[in-house]
Design an enzyme around this catalytic site. Structure first.
Site, PDB file in Angstrom:
ATOM      1  CE  LYS A 179      -1.836   2.511   3.214  1.00  0.00           C
ATOM      2  NZ  LYS A 179      -1.812   3.863   2.583  1.00  0.00           N
ATOM      3  CB  SER A 232       3.527   8.554  12.091  1.00  0.00           C
ATOM      4  OG  SER A 232       2.340   7.800  12.265  1.00  0.00           O
ATOM      5  CB  ALA A 235       0.610   4.972  11.806  1.00  0.00           C
ATOM      6  N   GLY A 236       2.468   3.287  13.797  1.00  0.00           N
ATOM      7  CA  GLY A 236       3.211   2.064  14.088  1.00  0.00           C
ATOM      8  C   GLY A 236       2.700   1.362  15.336  1.00  0.00           C
ATOM      9  CD  GLU A 253      12.392   3.900   9.060  1.00  0.00           C
ATOM     10  OE1 GLU A 253      12.491   4.735   9.998  1.00  0.00           O
ATOM     11  OE2 GLU A 253      12.155   4.211   7.892  1.00  0.00           O
ATOM     12  CB  CYS A 287      12.480   8.771   9.669  1.00  0.00           C
ATOM     13  SG  CYS A 287      13.303   7.636   8.524  1.00  0.00           S
ATOM     14  CD  GLU A 385       9.854  12.147  12.767  1.00  0.00           C
ATOM     15  OE1 GLU A 385      10.786  11.659  12.109  1.00  0.00           O
ATOM     16  OE2 GLU A 385       8.789  11.532  13.002  1.00  0.00           O
TER      17      GLU A 385
END
Length: 485
Positions: A179, A232, A235-236, A253, A287, A385
């Site tokens: 995706k 992000s 979301a991770g 990651e 990142c 971040e």
């Protein structure tokens, strides 16, 4: 880019198919606001079709039983095809996410083909079967592909991220459903076709564009054996929770807030260009960006002056225009977030010693390089971040304090040490709780493991370690007294 690329079908199992979904995802340039193209949104039914194709191809053995050397050869052929169409692909990626063609060529195409070649090399060198002698005699240890992989990638370096998911999954013998980010879905279709042309069999690869619901359908699907995600930290966490409930493998990651530690003996003139670039590369949308620059208080003014001089040469604007070397922020929402952080830095007492003005062109979401001094490590701009071209300079009094500041972060993805004493730099690097470090520069090496500590993720990509994260290890115990010699 000229005419928009209007795609009406989904690339499922290596073939174009009509979607079940009627929703369309439109893509607009973050630099000009012009339409770049559109793709269908893959709904849960479309995702199911892709996963079923992947499962059928995996169970058939059409790819997983292909000898590793042949799988490696397909990756190398994909590299050749990407390079042959590099200008076209680079222009498409630049139009979708706003990076300059030069940045796409170096940060994405060179890096992406680099990881594909590195995974091919790792595949050729890997011990796929190994005989061990243990308590009960011989055991055969075999490595097998994990199965169907669901990959979800971010928009900031889509070409590189595509290659860094397809490379290890295909090298291992897995089938993959990817995706792409909703901001940058067009290049994924082009790249997937190239992998099919390179020799990946029917059914093995699929692309399912869409947003959160599409990603959720992929993560939730019971026939997906592993999720690999770049994006992000928030979301991770959600993805990891679902994978944990299903006991599904996952590698994550995520974000970073990396520190560049400048020592007193650093060659400031030589270091300043890369020191600045490592903080604002890709318009700060990286990142691994070294957004905290830790400097000895005694050298702070000299270092900041050199950094400001370099950062002032970065010109934001339409990425294809002459003289422009910094593209826009990806969306209006992200632009507001970055400018909000800049305002927050000032509110909390930091001083913006450089704010390169944004150009008044088109409808682009531009932010110029910004450097703050007077930053303490508890300020918001030093903790969170930003994902924009904002560098926080933090002064320290001794090396122990610098190491403590570098480690005082919720993240641990990247970092660097700047010194003329390389052995000393190595010793400092070993004390920083982060997944990758550079001495007098920073880069992601395709042959070496990449990933994070703490909130920066779980698992490693690249090299042998990246390949192994897509494998299962099986032990076959031989009868007692049996010998294979």
């Amino acid at each position: 880019m000229t005419d928009p690329i209007e795609t009406t079908q989904l690339y499922i199992g290596g073939k174009w198919q009509d979607p079940h979904s009627t929703e369309v995802l439109e893509v607009f340039s973050p630099a000009t606001g012009e339409k770049v193209g559109s793709v269908p949104v893959a709904d849960a039914t479309d995702v199911d079709a892709a996963v079923r194709a992947a499962r059928a191809s995996f169970d058939s053995g059409v790819w997983r039983n292909t000898p590793p050397a042949q799988r490696a050869a397909v990756l190398r052929r994909a590299v050749e095809l990407i390079n042959e169409r590099g200008a076209e692909i680079g222009a498409l990626v630049s139009a979708e996410m706003g990076a300059t063609p030069g940045d796409v060529a170096t940060l994405q195409q060179l890096a992406g083909t680099g990881v594909l070649n590195a995974y091919a090399d790792a595949t050729d060198a890997y011990d796929w079967e190994e005989t061990r002698n243990g308590l009960f005699g011989e055991a055969l240890v075999v490595r097998e592909p994990v199965g169907v992989v669901g990959a979800i990638i971010a928009w900031n370096v889509p070409l590189f991220l595509f290659c860094n998911k397809f490379g290890p999954a295909l090298a291992a013998g897995c089938s993959i459903v990817l995706k792409p980010a909703p901001e940058t879905p067009l290049n994924a279709n082009v790249l997937a076709e190239l992998f099919t042309e390179a020799g990946v069999p029917e059914g093995v690869i699929s692309i399912v564009p869409g947003g959160i619901e599409t990603g959720k359908a992929l993560v939730d699907h019971p026939d997906v054996d592993k999720i690999t995600f770049t994006g992000s930290t928030a979301a991770g966490r959600a993805i990891a929770a679902t994978c944990g409930e299903q006991l599904k493998r996952c590698s994550l990651e995520l974000g970073g807030k990396s520190a560049a530690i400048v020592l007193e003996d650093a060659d400031i003139a030589a270091s300043a260009p890369m020191l600045v670039f490592s903080g604002i590369l890709n318009s700060g949308q990286a990142c691994v960006a070294q957004t905290r620059v830790l400097v000895p208080r005694s050298k702070q003014d000299e270092i900041v002056e050199a950094m400001v001089a370099v950062a002032s040469t970065f010109v934001p604007g339409i990425p294809t225009e002459p003289g422009v070397n910094m593209g826009p922020i990806i969306t209006g929402k992200q632009h507001e977030k970055v400018t909000g952080y800049i305002a927050k830095g000032k509110e909390e007492g930091a001083t913006a010693v450089l704010e390169v003005p944004a150009p008044a062109v088109g409808t682009g979401n531009f932010v110029g390089p910004t450097i703050f001094t007077g930053v303490t490590n508890d300020m918001t701009i030093a903790r969170e971040e930003i994902f924009g071209p904002v560098i926080s300079v933090i002064a320290y009094d001794d090396l122990d304090e610098a190491i403590a500041i570098a480690n005082d972060s919720d993240y641990g993805l990247a970092g660097s040490v700047w010194t003329t004493d390389v052995p000393k730099g190595i010793e400092i690097a070993k004390q920083i709780r982060t997944g990758t470090m550079g001495i007098n520069w920073y880069a992601i090496d395709p042959s070496s493991p990449f990933g994070g500590y703490k909130n920066s993720g779980i698992g490693r990509e690249n090299g042998r370690e990246g390949l192994e994260s897509y494998l299962e290890h099986k032990s076959i115990l031989m009868p007692m007294g049996y010998t294979s010699n």
